[in-house]
Design a protein around this motif. Structure first.
Motif, PDB file in Angstrom:
ATOM      1  N   ILE A 319       0.828  -1.215   0.000  1.00  0.00           N
ATOM      2  CA  ILE A 319       0.000   0.000   0.000  1.00  0.00           C
ATOM      3  C   ILE A 319       0.857   1.257   0.000  1.00  0.00           C
ATOM      4  O   ILE A 319       0.593   2.207  -0.740  1.00  0.00           O
ATOM      5  CB  ILE A 319      -0.964  -0.018   1.211  1.00  0.00           C
ATOM      6  N   ILE A 320       1.901   1.268   0.820  1.00  0.00           N
ATOM      7  CA  ILE A 320       2.698   2.503   0.916  1.00  0.00           C
ATOM      8  C   ILE A 320       3.351   2.815  -0.411  1.00  0.00           C
ATOM      9  O   ILE A 320       3.376   3.966  -0.858  1.00  0.00           O
ATOM     10  CB  ILE A 320       3.759   2.353   2.028  1.00  0.00           C
ATOM     11  N   TYR A 321       3.855   1.771  -1.081  1.00  0.00           N
ATOM     12  CA  TYR A 321       4.508   2.037  -2.358  1.00  0.00           C
ATOM     13  C   TYR A 321       3.513   2.508  -3.392  1.00  0.00           C
ATOM     14  O   TYR A 321       3.783   3.395  -4.197  1.00  0.00           O
ATOM     15  CB  TYR A 321       5.225   0.779  -2.847  1.00  0.00           C
ATOM     16  N   LEU A 322       2.320   1.918  -3.357  1.00  0.00           N
ATOM     17  CA  LEU A 322       1.292   2.349  -4.307  1.00  0.00           C
ATOM     18  C   LEU A 322       0.965   3.824  -4.114  1.00  0.00           C
ATOM     19  O   LEU A 322       0.855   4.586  -5.080  1.00  0.00           O
ATOM     20  CB  LEU A 322       0.019   1.523  -4.109  1.00  0.00           C
ATOM     21  N   VAL A 323       0.801   4.208  -2.851  1.00  0.00           N
ATOM     22  CA  VAL A 323       0.477   5.610  -2.578  1.00  0.00           C
ATOM     23  C   VAL A 323       1.608   6.509  -3.062  1.00  0.00           C
ATOM     24  O   VAL A 323       1.370   7.550  -3.670  1.00  0.00           O
ATOM     25  CB  VAL A 323       0.225   5.801  -1.072  1.00  0.00           C
ATOM     26  N   ALA A 324       2.843   6.079  -2.791  1.00  0.00           N
ATOM     27  CA  ALA A 324       3.981   6.906  -3.232  1.00  0.00           C
ATOM     28  C   ALA A 324       3.967   7.085  -4.731  1.00  0.00           C
ATOM     29  O   ALA A 324       4.130   8.189  -5.245  1.00  0.00           O
ATOM     30  CB  ALA A 324       5.283   6.242  -2.789  1.00  0.00           C
ATOM     31  N   ILE A 325       3.747   5.972  -5.447  1.00  0.00           N
ATOM     32  CA  ILE A 325       3.747   6.066  -6.906  1.00  0.00           C
ATOM     33  C   ILE A 325       2.637   6.989  -7.381  1.00  0.00           C
ATOM     34  O   ILE A 325       2.833   7.850  -8.241  1.00  0.00           O
ATOM     35  CB  ILE A 325       3.582   4.655  -7.515  1.00  0.00           C
ATOM     36  N   LEU A 326       1.468   6.828  -6.760  1.00  0.00           N
ATOM     37  CA  LEU A 326       0.331   7.664  -7.152  1.00  0.00           C
ATOM     38  C   LEU A 326       0.645   9.137  -6.963  1.00  0.00           C
ATOM     39  O   LEU A 326       0.430   9.966  -7.850  1.00  0.00           O
ATOM     40  CB  LEU A 326      -0.862   7.295  -6.276  1.00  0.00           C
ATOM     41  N   ILE A 327       1.151   9.485  -5.786  1.00  0.00           N
ATOM     42  CA  ILE A 327       1.417  10.899  -5.484  1.00  0.00           C
ATOM     43  C   ILE A 327       2.518  11.419  -6.402  1.00  0.00           C
ATOM     44  O   ILE A 327       2.422  12.512  -6.941  1.00  0.00           O
ATOM     45  CB  ILE A 327       1.846  11.067  -4.024  1.00  0.00           C
ATOM     46  N   LEU A 328       3.548  10.608  -6.604  1.00  0.00           N
ATOM     47  CA  LEU A 328       4.644  11.079  -7.445  1.00  0.00           C
ATOM     48  C   LEU A 328       4.185  11.340  -8.864  1.00  0.00           C
ATOM     49  O   LEU A 328       4.732  12.190  -9.559  1.00  0.00           O
ATOM     50  CB  LEU A 328       5.783  10.057  -7.450  1.00  0.00           C
ATOM     51  N   LEU A 329       3.179  10.585  -9.293  1.00  0.00           N
ATOM     52  CA  LEU A 329       2.747  10.769 -10.663  1.00  0.00           C
ATOM     53  C   LEU A 329       1.775  11.928 -10.807  1.00  0.00           C
ATOM     54  O   LEU A 329       1.795  12.646 -11.793  1.00  0.00           O
ATOM     55  CB  LEU A 329       2.083   9.486 -11.179  1.00  0.00           C
ATOM     56  N   THR A 330       0.894  12.077  -9.810  1.00  0.00           N
ATOM     57  CA  THR A 330      -0.142  13.084  -9.992  1.00  0.00           C
ATOM     58  C   THR A 330       0.253  14.433  -9.405  1.00  0.00           C
ATOM     59  O   THR A 330      -0.107  15.469  -9.930  1.00  0.00           O
ATOM     60  CB  THR A 330      -1.444  12.624  -9.315  1.00  0.00           C
TER      61      THR A 330
END
Lengths: 344, 448, 400
Positions: A319-330
């Protein structure tokens, strides 16, 4: 269901405290010095081992042969009697040994500041103008070296460092809120940790906001060159700032020792997540780092709820990595980063 | 074109010479028609000790290494002979194995399959080891076992507890003395029933990897068979350090027993967290809340400190056993190193002795001969009572210990006390038991 | 010749000579002597040298040319290994389809991850790749266990379909081979006290390494490589000239991912086991170390770095205190103990410490790695000759 949610929020706040403290130090260093410090997790670990060291120092003992009991080979048992028992009597000695972890706070502050200053003056200073990649690499190497040194002296096994007796046991929130007993319980020490973390975060913010030193540092974070042009020696202040950041990480580690027995690997375990926290919060934004720390802690807690794992298997690990990827992209500047920073 | 001397003709000439040079070996190849891999030809024989020297199980690896060195000393006739004196088979003379002095090489598995295999390969290919042994993790054991099978050397497993090592992943060249998850479950069930009753609701926290699954399956099937109800079984990531989010929901679920299918660092952390949450002091369904740790490691239990008091678990062996073999081993190890041996040390010492003895009885180091000597071998005097090395799956069947955390430990080694010595018959299962199904032993491999 | 200029051709021939003569070069000490400890010429280690050399060459194409530091390449290594082992299980024990599948799978994977990660640059890119690598590791370890085998890893079994091969004979699991030549086959040459081992698997991998090395030289010297170097020097300026850097960086990322997949497939071909630990982010850190130690952005640097790190990992960690005592036995007892206890923390299980220290020293003092060290040394000796030559060639004349 409601109580499960409250429980996980509590848990998340507590877990998030550790993340927030480490991320705070990381952001301080990145914001003021512009250095990416991969050795920050190691500082957290050293703080935890300060607690271990102090409790070992306090319990330095001499051997006394107890004729009435035998050891595993059948010889008379050698019992360790701590010197504090001899000097201050058994009662006081036991109290001191019991309170080793809070005492370690006083012990750790000067040590961590010293380590931070030495690190900065000795190593980091030469890397201000080198690319980020080099900073990452050299601090990564330093983290490995520190980890190995600790492993050499303390062994590879976790070393239990219990909290003072007064804080053992747990608090029944449910009873306080009028619910059934045993529905929402939480350990005392973790609540203490959360309060302690809030205190430190508050202190750092107050320091930066209300003192001249803090003002200069904030100015340096905004525009280092101009501060230099104004004739203020920013270097010395940055060194002290590094020391303070190291101390914050170290204190986070000291109080964390009773929660999870310190072992040489805990630095690396926290490092990756702390970087994710910093990036999500916005590199260079202190409130962002703290906010992201708590947020991600709560998210991680929720993701480990059985109901959620049943829905999406394996979510708790990623979950943490997913959130990081999401935030970094958007929103690459993070939740509270300054606009225009690091956006291509 | 530049003025280099690199003309086609020059290149053809040099490569012809080089090619001839490389082709030479086929002429010179020592027609060393070795009958098997690393056949010892001199006056020494080399054993390979592949233990974790770095990583989370480094302390257990260090203890295993101490036991290996002690075993080599005893095999070569030094020291006080240790368990060689109590061993039921008297084939070993103390002059090495088959007259050859025993030497050893060490390697570091780092508790990673890749590094373990690389280290084992180095010992086989470079140092000429004829037997590989050691390890503290089932994943690594399975990986190294498969390697030894391919390479044609014997693998004597170290500390590996998962069913799969002699179940789904069993190999003909591999042998395991240490007990497995099924045996833990079978041994614990009656003790748990006697102490906690047969009306319990269990909540399982399982490490999310192979060993966790087999242990959970074993404990669940044996406890459900006696009437317990499994309320929930939650998998926790292997790299997790803070288990609070998994512990927090336990009380709410209505369970009154927590089973921690965790080992090593996981066990230390999850147990500490569970005690911090005050689970031990709670009363649910009118009963005291209890925690169970199916597999104990005394070395890791040190990390949990006082939290292990009163908690049941199982081990392969414990230094407080009073039979002759155990006492001899504890004395040898204790006098040499100053502290009592762990179960990891015991199993590795025993495996080394068993291998050496099998070679002596077979009269050769050839893997197939050793396999034949070990299969269905019955022995005694090595600390676990009468033991059978079953030929169907190369697993030892012996007494299993149920232990409990001591209320008043006298030292850091004295954390556990034996509650029951479960006899071998109770923990024996048929070779085609469902928990062990899916693999095939294959046939022994002598290698090159 | 072969499209390379003179300097590169001689470099390629040098590397080819090193690779082909490795069994001799790496076993300089007679077996049985005290220094035999340092012999590195056994099949497994030699194979690792060239396989990690391929990995490092590919990583260098990304990091050395474009400057993007990726912490996630270990994921491609792992994906390549898993793909290769699945090919062994499903199709055939011949390594050719396995390697082809591992390269393709890793390339596709790199395409997806690269497309997402390359939207950011600098430290954000690194953290993105780190996050992806950790996610892949977690998925492989616990979630996708039917495909990956979880902690035990993916292994061959007797009852695998192996469609293209004939029925398996005997009780033993077949081994990977190249059209019949077993990868683990080897022959030995004994010349008095020296023993040299020639392993089929090693030569197979060495030839592939030479081909990849040749390919990387061509990339370095091509206009594509020039573009990548432009991206490293100043990406903003590049954008101002109207060029879009994204396709180039994506291409470089995918190429380096395919190299990593090739390395992973070769690893599985030599040793048919694929474990999830191959994907942990510290394994990516290892390849970063190799590139830095060897010399980032140079051609031969990564290969040297890979060799050095693998050598240290395998040889240093085997030295234990008994061996140390054996070396220093000629000293008086007290002195011997002191020296052994000084060296002890740095070898055996403490070799990580040595690695970390070496890494720090290289990054601080010698950022160009071994290649820079070599250049400095040759400059030191060559300076006496070129002192009289004027330096007009290096001075810049203002343009008119």
């Amino acid at each position: 269901m409601m109580d499960a949610i409250i429980l996980q929020i509590l848990n998340g706040l507590d877990k998030g405290s550790a993340y927030a403290l480490i991320a705070l130090g990381l952001t301080l260093i990145f914001g003021t010095l512009g250095v990416v410090n991969f050795a920050h997790g190691a500082l957290f670990m050293i703080g935890a081992f300060c607690a271990v060291t102090l409790s070992r120092i306090i319990t330095i003992s001499h051997e006394v042969v107890d004729e009435t009991r035998t050891d595993f080979l059948g010889n008379p048992l050698k019992v360790d009697v701590p010197y504090v028992h001899d000097w201050l009597g058994k009662e006081t000695g036991d109290v001191i040994i019991d309170w080793a972890v809070p005492l370690a706070i006083l012990f750790a502050i000067p040590i961590m500041i010293l380590i931070g200053v030495i690190m900065e003056r000795g190593l980091i200073k030469h890397f201000y103008n080198r690319p980020h990649a080099d900073q990452i690499l050299v601090t990564f190497g330093l983290a490995i070296v520190l980890q190995e040194v600790i492993k050499y002296f303390y062994g590879a096994n976790p070393i239990p460092t219990p909290a003072p007796d007064a804080f053992k046991g747990s608090f029944d929130f449910g009873a306080m809120l009028g619910m059934e007993a045993n529905q929402i319980i939480y350990p005392y020490w973790r609540l203490v940790y959360f309060a302690f973390a809030a205190l430190i975060i508050g202190a750092v913010f107050a320091f930066l906001q209300f003192t001249t030193f803090g003002m200069v540092v904030r100015a340096g974070m905004a525009d280092r060159e101009t501060v230099g042009l104004l004739g203020i020696n920013i270097d010395k202040r940055f060194t002290i700032m590094f020391g303070i950041a190291a101390a914050v990480a170290g204190l986070a580690g000291v109080m964390y020792a009773p929660i999870n027995s310190p072992n040489y690997h805990m630095g690396m375990d926290f490092l990756v997540l702390s970087f994710v926290v910093v990036v999500v919060g916005g590199m260079g934004s202190l409130p962002g780092a703290v906010l992201a720390g708590f947020l991600l802690g709560i998210l991680e807690s929720f993701a480990s709820m059985k109901e959620i794992i049943d829905l999406i298997p394996g979510i708790n690990q990623i979950i943490i990595y997913l959130v990081a990827i999401l935030i970094l992209l958007t929103r690459p500047r993070g939740l509270m980063g300054r606009k225009g920073v690091m956006e291509d | 074109m530049s003025n280099s001397n690199l003309t086609r003709r020059g290149l053809l000439k040099t490569s012809a010479v080089a090619g001839a040079g490389v082709a030479l070996p086929t002429i010179f190849t020592a027609s060393s028609a070795a009958a098997y891999t690393n056949e010892p030809t001199g006056s020494t024989v080399t054993l390979g000790f592949n233990v974790p020297q770095t990583g989370p199980y480094a302390d257990e690896g260090a203890d295993e290494l101490r036991a290996y060195e002690l075993a080599v000393e005893h095999l070569n006739g030094g020291g006080d002979g240790g368990m060689m004196n109590t061993f039921s088979s008297k084939a070993l003379q103390g002059n090495g194995i088959l007259g050859k002095k025993v030497e050893y090489v060490t390697g570091d598995t780092q508790t990673k399959s890749d590094a373990a295999r690389a280290s084992a390969k180095s010992m086989i290919e470079k140092d000429g080891a004829i037997m590989i042994t050691g390890g503290s993790s089932s994943g690594v054991a399975v990986a190294v076992q498969a390697l030894c099978q391919e390479a044609g050397v014997i693998f004597m497993a170290g500390l590996t507890h998962s069913n799969d090592t002699t179940g789904k992943d069993k190999r003909a060249n591999g042998f395991r003395h240490f007990f497995n998850s099924y045996m833990s479950g079978a041994a614990l069930a009656p003790v748990l029933k006697a102490n906690y009753g047969s009306e319990r609701k269990a909540y399982h926290l399982t490490a999310d990897y192979n060993w966790g699954y087999t242990t959970e399956e074993a404990v669940r099937s044996s406890t459900e068979a006696m009437g317990w109800e499994t309320v929930a079984a939650v998998k926790t990531p292997l790299t997790q350090t803070d288990f609070s989010s998994y512990i927090a929901p336990v009380l709410q679920s209505g369970a009154d027993t927590l089973v921690l299918n965790h080992y090593g660092g996981n066990m230390v952390n999850s147990l500490t967290n569970a005690v911090q949450f005050g689970l031990r002091d709670k009363q649910v369904n009118g009963k005291d809340f209890q925690i169970i740790v199916p597999l104990y490691s005394r070395l890791m239990a040190r990390g949990a400190g006082a939290n292990v008091k009163g908690i049941f678990g199982s081990t392969n062996w414990h230094w407080s056993l009073t039979d002759e073999g155990s006492k001899a081993f504890v004395k040898s190890f204790g006098e040499k190193y100053g502290f009592p041996p762990s179960q990891a040390a015991h199993t590795t010492y025993v495996q080394t002795l068993l291998y050496a003895d099998a070679c002596e009885r077979a009269g050769s180091f050839q893997p197939c001969a050793v396999v034949e000597a070990l299969e269905d071998f019955e022995f005694d005097g090595l600390g676990n009572g009468k033991t059978l090395y079953r030929g169907d799956d190369h697993q030892c069947f012996k007494d299993v210990l149920v232990v409990k955390g001591k209320e008043n430990p006298t030292s850091e080694f004295d954390l556990l006390e034996i509650v029951e010595v479960t006899p071998a018959e109770q923990v024996t299962y048929a070779p085609d038991h469902p928990q062990f199904a899916g693999g095939a032993l294959g046939s022994c491999n002598n290698g090159a | 010749m072969l499209g390379l200029n003179k300097k590169d051709t001689s470099l390629l021939i040098l590397v080819a000579a090193l690779a082909l003569l490795a069994p001799f070069i790496l076993n300089p000490f007679p077996s049985g002597s005290a220094m035999a400890q340092f012999n590195a010429g056994y099949p497994d280690l030699m194979q690792r040298f060239v396989i990690f050399g391929i990995f490092a060459i590919g990583f260098n194409i990304l990091f050395g040319l474009t400057g993007y530091l990726s912490f996630g390449h270990a994921a491609f290594l792992g994906v390549g290994s898993y793909a290769a082992v699945w090919m062994f299980k499903l199709l055939s024990m011949n390594v050719v389809p396995a390697i082809i599948l591992s390269v393709i799978t890793a390339g596709l994977f790199a395409l997806v991850i690269g497309y997402v990660s390359l939207r950011r640059s600098g430290i954000y890119f690194s953290i993105l790749t780190l996050a992806f690598a950790q996610m892949t590791y977690a998925l492989a370890y616990s979630v996708l266990t039917p495909i990956t085998g979880g902690e035990t890893g993916l292994q061959l079994a007797l009852d695998d379909p192996r469609v293209l091969d004939g029925a398996a004979s005997g009780d033993n699991i077949p081994v990977p081979g190249f059209f019949g030549m077993e990868m683990r086959g080897s022959s030995q040459l004994e010349i008095s006290d020296w023993v040299f081992t020639f392993s089929t698997g090693y030569y197979f991998s060495a030839i592939i390494m030479l081909l990849s090395f040749y390919l990387s030289i061509r990339i370095f010297r091509s206009p594509f490589g020039m573009m990548l170097r432009a991206i490293k020097s100043n990406q903003q300026r590049l954008n101002y000239t109207g060029l879009n850097a994204r396709p180039y960086t994506l291409a470089a990322f995918v190429i380096s991912g395919m190299y990593a997949g090739l390395a992973g497939g070769l690893m599985a071909a030599m040793d048919p086991l694929a474990g999830a630990e191959r994907m942990f982010w510290t394994a990516s850190g290892e390849v970063v170390l190799m590139s830095i130690l060897g010399g980032v952005g140079t051609l031969i640097g990564p290969v040297l770095g890979a060799g050095l790190i693998k050598y240290m990992e395998n040889i240093l960690s085997k030295i234990n205190s008994d061996i140390l005592h054996g070396w220093f036995a000629f000293l008086p007892d007290g002195l011997e103990d002191i020296i052994v206890s000084m060296i002890y923390p740095f070898i055996g299980k403490g070799w990580h410490l040595t690695l970390g220290l070496m890494f720090m020293l290289v990054v601080i003092f010698l950022p160009g790695g071994l290649v820079e060290a070599g250049q400095r040394i040759s400059r030191l000796f060559g300076r006496k000759k070129s002192d009289d030559k004027s330096d007009k060639s290096t001075s810049t004349e203002p343009a008119e």
